[in-house]
Scaffold this motif. Structure first.
Motif, mmCIF file in Angstrom:
data_model
loop_
_atom_site.group_PDB
_atom_site.id
_atom_site.type_symbol
_atom_site.label_atom_id
_atom_site.label_comp_id
_atom_site.label_asym_id
_atom_site.label_seq_id
_atom_site.Cartn_x
_atom_site.Cartn_y
_atom_site.Cartn_z
ATOM 1 N N ILE A 51 33.862 43.598 42.710
ATOM 2 C CA ILE A 51 35.074 43.574 41.879
ATOM 3 C C ILE A 51 34.804 44.229 40.528
ATOM 4 N N ASP A 52 33.643 43.933 39.952
ATOM 5 C CA ASP A 52 33.299 44.511 38.645
ATOM 6 C C ASP A 52 33.175 46.025 38.719
ATOM 7 N N ALA A 53 32.642 46.539 39.838
ATOM 8 C CA ALA A 53 32.513 47.990 40.003
ATOM 9 C C ALA A 53 33.887 48.640 40.086
ATOM 10 N N LEU A 54 34.796 48.019 40.830
ATOM 11 C CA LEU A 54 36.172 48.540 40.921
ATOM 12 C C LEU A 54 36.846 48.482 39.553
ATOM 13 N N THR A 55 36.636 47.370 38.856
ATOM 14 C CA THR A 55 37.227 47.206 37.532
ATOM 15 C C THR A 55 36.729 48.276 36.576
ATOM 16 N N ALA A 56 35.428 48.545 36.596
ATOM 17 C CA ALA A 56 34.844 49.559 35.711
ATOM 18 C C ALA A 56 35.407 50.941 36.019
#
Length: 425
Positions: free
Chosen positions: A181-186
């Motif tokens: 999720i954090d990678a998509l958010t970034a």
């Protein structure tokens, strides 16, 4: 399906029957050791729910000389940090983080560490308390909305957890899922940043170069602008604007306005949240078409957008400069122009070096460019359309970010409270 039981914790609800329910004091103790000898110089800070390196103090730093380093709390990997400040009005900040390296952190935060005989993983409690945080549990501890929370109150709160093996499984799953999720958010945030940079360049190009690529150009004499169309006028800001000073002495005007992210927005004058004064009699009454400048804290805050265009009559803090047009100009064009100056960080260099604040007399000496009125109108029409298109795209992507954030919160909550079981591998 697992048999469930009531946890007795309002924001947790049902948990698996075999899970433990204990007060925080049963498994954790407060960390209060101060860096009184100044030996630990790895200063950490709390940002967006994570504990990251702030800086390394050295013997010549201002903080070292002032003794700030001596009052910091010494922390170790696995310690949990709670930002328990400003609970009465800050409902946005993420308040729980886990320490991953030896360091020091401001003693304004609560730090607690698991006891030696505890059968709970710090990584699990980190996720669990993040779920509590997302439910705004810390705001209600002790009854009602709180300004600050201390460990004597926190330690009475109950936590829930399974056996160590299950904790590890939950932590491993959440680590993997949250990383995705954090990678998509970034990635989405990077797209937003690119769009915002594009928007700034579109505005700057239009308000300083015009819309005609074949126009004859000349040197403006303004370093941060360079060449402008030869037929444009160049004057100081006071040629076009005066200062609107109309104090709301009798308190009759109640349409409270605020400068937020480069826009003038309405605020609820009766709201109990946020830092609002008891009286608005010192506020400035502004009119539609006024340009608002926030000239304060220039020395420390270099990120905020400092210009806004008023679309209606209302009141705004007198700490801001209100520019009222004194010529037949299109104030929206000049708002775009000053916005371009703002993102170029022009205001920070006005006066003698970096200033803490500017007044109208200083600000009004700023050199600005003026296209003919018809061109001002054309530039505004073009920018309104292009910016609206870009803003729509950005809004869509911000909604994607919110969806991902909500999903992440839901995911953490469901696993750390046993609503979902880790799939068998």
């Amino acid at each position: 399906m697992r048999e469930m039981k009531d946890s007795g914790v309002e924001w947790v609800g049902q948990i698996p029957k075999l899970w433990a329910i204990k007060p925080i004091r049963a498994d954790f103790q407060e960390v209060t050791e101060k860096n009184k000898n100044g030996l630990v110089q790895n200063a950490l800070k709390f940002t967006y729910g994570t504990i990251v390196q702030k800086q390394n103090f050295d013997a010549d730093s201002d903080d070292y000389v002032a003794g700030t380093i001596l009052g910091y709390t010494i922390v170790s990997p696995g310690d949990i940090v709670l930002n328990g400040l400003n609970l009465n009005y800050d409902f946005v900040s993420q308040r729980i983080g886990i320490v991953k390296e030896i360091g020091i952190i401001t003693s304004a935060y609560l730090v607690f560490r698991k006891k030696l005989n505890s059968e709970i993983l710090p990584e699990f409690i980190n996720y669990l308390l993040k779920a509590y945080d997302n439910c705004k549990a810390f705001h209600n501890i002790g009854g009602g909305v709180r300004k600050i929370i201390n460990f004597s109150e926190l330690k009475k709160q109950y936590i829930v957890y399974p056996d160590l093996k299950s904790q590890r499984q939950i932590v491993e799953l959440l680590d993997a899922k949250c990383a995705e999720i954090d990678a998509l958010t970034a990635d989405i945030q990077a797209q937003i940043d690119t769009l915002e940079q594009y928007k700034r360049s579109v505005i700057t190009e239009a308000v300083t170069k015009g819309l005609d690529p074949d126009a004859e150009m000349r040197d403006s004499g303004i370093d941060f602008i360079g060449d402008v169309p030869a037929h444009w006028a160049i004057h100081r800001l006071y040629y076009y604007f005066g200062e609107r000073r109309n104090q709301n002495i009798q308190g009759l005007e109640t349409n409270l306005l605020s400068l937020s992210y480069g826009k003038i927005i309405r605020k609820d004058i009766d709201s109990k949240e946020g830092l609002l004064p008891e009286s608005f009699n010192t506020y400035n009454i502004i009119e539609a078409g006024d340009i608002i400048i926030r000239p304060t804290d220039l020395q420390n805050d270099k990120r905020s957008l400092r210009t806004g265009l008023a679309k209606e009559r209302g009141i705004i803090t007198s700490a801001y400069i209100a520019l009222r047009p004194i010529k037949p100009i299109n104030t929206t064009y000049f708002h775009y122009l000053l916005h371009a100056f703002d993102v170029m960080k022009v205001f920070y260099n006005m006066g003698n070096g970096v200033r803490q604040g500017l007044n109208f007399s200083e600000f009004s000496r700023l050199m600005v460019v003026e296209p003919p009125k018809e061109e001002q109108n054309a530039i505004v029409e073009t920018l309104d359309k292009k910016c609206a298109e870009i803003d729509t795209t950005i809004a869509d992507k911000r909604q994607q970010l919110q969806t991902l954030a909500d999903y992440k919160k839901s995911l953490i909550f469901e696993y750390v409270t046993g609503k979902k079981k880790v799939p068998a591998s």
